[in-house]
Write a protein that holds these residues in place. Structure first.
Motif, PDB file in Angstrom:
ATOM      1  N   ALA A  28      -5.864   2.049   5.242  1.00 57.42           N
ATOM      2  CA  ALA A  28      -6.887   1.671   6.627  1.00 57.42           C
ATOM      3  C   ALA A  28      -8.353   1.237   6.030  1.00 57.42           C
ATOM      4  CB  ALA A  28      -7.225   3.146   7.288  1.00 57.42           C
ATOM      5  N   GLY A  29      -8.485   1.390   4.773  1.00 58.32           N
ATOM      6  CA  GLY A  29      -9.826   1.089   4.080  1.00 58.32           C
ATOM      7  C   GLY A  29      -9.735  -0.124   3.320  1.00 58.32           C
ATOM      8  N   ASP A  30      -8.627  -0.655   3.214  1.00 62.61           N
ATOM      9  CA  ASP A  30      -8.155  -1.787   2.301  1.00 62.61           C
ATOM     10  C   ASP A  30      -8.156  -1.590   0.926  1.00 62.61           C
ATOM     11  OD1 ASP A  30      -7.081  -4.079   3.536  1.00 62.61           O
ATOM     12  OD2 ASP A  30      -9.051  -5.132   3.879  1.00 62.61           O
ATOM     13  N   ARG A  31      -8.028  -0.415   0.350  1.00 65.89           N
ATOM     14  CA  ARG A  31      -7.982   0.012  -0.874  1.00 65.89           C
ATOM     15  C   ARG A  31      -6.501  -0.020  -1.348  1.00 65.89           C
ATOM     16  NH1 ARG A  31     -12.196   2.524   1.491  1.00 65.89           N
ATOM     17  NH2 ARG A  31     -11.067   4.447   1.881  1.00 65.89           N
ATOM     18  N   LEU A  32      -5.878  -1.252  -1.395  1.00 68.75           N
ATOM     19  CA  LEU A  32      -4.478  -1.251  -1.354  1.00 68.75           C
ATOM     20  C   LEU A  32      -3.922  -0.692  -2.818  1.00 68.75           C
ATOM     21  CD1 LEU A  32      -4.125  -4.582   0.346  1.00 68.75           C
ATOM     22  CD2 LEU A  32      -3.908  -2.394   1.357  1.00 68.75           C
ATOM     23  N   THR A  33      -4.385  -0.780  -3.770  1.00 73.96           N
ATOM     24  CA  THR A  33      -4.023  -0.441  -5.165  1.00 73.96           C
ATOM     25  C   THR A  33      -3.663   0.962  -5.063  1.00 73.96           C
ATOM     26  OG1 THR A  33      -5.067  -2.257  -6.399  1.00 73.96           O
ATOM     27  CG2 THR A  33      -4.425  -0.397  -7.507  1.00 73.96           C
ATOM     28  N   GLU A  34      -4.937   1.787  -4.581  1.00 74.41           N
ATOM     29  CA  GLU A  34      -5.057   3.265  -4.601  1.00 74.41           C
ATOM     30  C   GLU A  34      -3.761   3.680  -3.610  1.00 74.41           C
ATOM     31  OE1 GLU A  34      -7.568   1.261  -4.231  1.00 74.41           O
ATOM     32  OE2 GLU A  34      -9.105   2.081  -5.357  1.00 74.41           O
ATOM     33  N   ALA A  35      -3.715   2.991  -2.249  1.00 69.81           N
ATOM     34  CA  ALA A  35      -2.704   3.294  -1.348  1.00 69.81           C
ATOM     35  C   ALA A  35      -1.173   3.128  -1.800  1.00 69.81           C
ATOM     36  CB  ALA A  35      -2.900   2.273  -0.195  1.00 69.81           C
ATOM     37  N   THR A  36      -1.111   2.287  -2.378  1.00 67.33           N
ATOM     38  CA  THR A  36       0.363   1.900  -3.072  1.00 67.33           C
ATOM     39  C   THR A  36       0.622   2.900  -4.084  1.00 67.33           C
ATOM     40  OG1 THR A  36       0.050  -0.462  -2.554  1.00 67.33           O
ATOM     41  CG2 THR A  36       1.704   0.167  -4.111  1.00 67.33           C
ATOM     42  N   ALA A  37      -0.357   3.212  -4.819  1.00 68.22           N
ATOM     43  CA  ALA A  37       0.122   4.143  -6.076  1.00 68.22           C
ATOM     44  C   ALA A  37       0.364   5.674  -5.464  1.00 68.22           C
ATOM     45  CB  ALA A  37      -1.116   4.193  -6.936  1.00 68.22           C
ATOM     46  N   LEU A  38      -0.522   5.866  -4.646  1.00 66.38           N
ATOM     47  CA  LEU A  38      -0.206   7.334  -3.908  1.00 66.38           C
ATOM     48  C   LEU A  38       0.979   7.193  -3.148  1.00 66.38           C
ATOM     49  CD1 LEU A  38      -3.998   7.906  -2.871  1.00 66.38           C
ATOM     50  CD2 LEU A  38      -2.731   9.392  -4.097  1.00 66.38           C
ATOM     51  N   ALA A  39       1.255   6.109  -2.303  1.00 66.32           N
ATOM     52  CA  ALA A  39       2.715   6.100  -1.282  1.00 66.32           C
ATOM     53  C   ALA A  39       3.786   6.384  -2.303  1.00 66.32           C
ATOM     54  CB  ALA A  39       2.703   4.985  -0.731  1.00 66.32           C
ATOM     55  N   GLN A  40       3.775   5.463  -3.548  1.00 70.02           N
ATOM     56  CA  GLN A  40       4.929   5.470  -4.664  1.00 70.02           C
ATOM     57  C   GLN A  40       4.943   7.150  -5.089  1.00 70.02           C
ATOM     58  OE1 GLN A  40       7.070   2.959  -5.276  1.00 70.02           O
ATOM     59  NE2 GLN A  40       7.865   4.725  -6.180  1.00 70.02           N
ATOM     60  N   GLU A  41       3.691   7.634  -5.548  1.00 65.46           N
ATOM     61  CA  GLU A  41       3.829   9.031  -5.791  1.00 65.46           C
ATOM     62  C   GLU A  41       4.468   9.918  -4.785  1.00 65.46           C
ATOM     63  OE1 GLU A  41       0.064  10.612  -7.174  1.00 65.46           O
ATOM     64  OE2 GLU A  41      -0.215   8.918  -8.404  1.00 65.46           O
TER      65      GLU A  41
END
Length: 140
Positions: free
Chosen positions: A36-49
């Motif tokens: 939601a905050g457009d921090r896509l690298t962090e979002a993707t890594a956490l979703a993958q975890e």
């Protein structure tokens, strides 16, 4: 920013008590807050975890939710093929578990992703989502 801090705190607590289900849920919440905050690298890594943890523990509903979150992350990065692949996996997960709301959400995302490339398939997914939402609300 508050959502990130609160989800991070929930993740720390879940990790601290060794609760993989809660860790998975908290990771997805944190990933969604980053998305939601457009921090896509962090979002993707956490979703993958979260997806890895869900698979490892056979939390199939959470697996579907993580796949759908990854689909949204990929779509935000304009990675259409990966987004569709994750959304299709999410739909499969939710259909296997009978989680109708999750399946409806997957159909919505697939409808959005396919809308321009394949309008017929996009419309079919949108209609499937609408039918599931109507069915779910009718069950109340």
């Amino acid at each position: 920013m508050l959502a990130v801090a609160l989800h991070q705190e929930a993740l720390n607590i879940a990790d601290g008590i060794g609760a993989p289900y809660l860790t998975c849920e908290s990771s997805m919440g944190l990933a969604a807050a980053h998305h939601a905050g457009d921090r896509l690298t962090e979002a993707t890594a956490l979703a993958q975890e979260a997806l890895t943890l869900a698979r490892h523990n056979r939390f199939r509903v959470l697996q579907g939710q993580a796949n759908l979150l990854l689909a949204r992350c990929m779509a935000s990065q304009e990675l259409g093929k990966q987004a569709r692949d994750y959304a299709l996996r999410a739909l499969d997960d939710h259909l296997m578990t009978g989680h109708r709301l999750g399946a409806a959400h997957a159909h919505v995302v697939l409808g959005e992703l396919l809308g321009d490339a394949d309008p017929v398939a996009g419309k079919e997914h949108a209609e499937a989502a609408q039918a599931l939402h109507t069915e779910i609300l009718g069950d109340r």
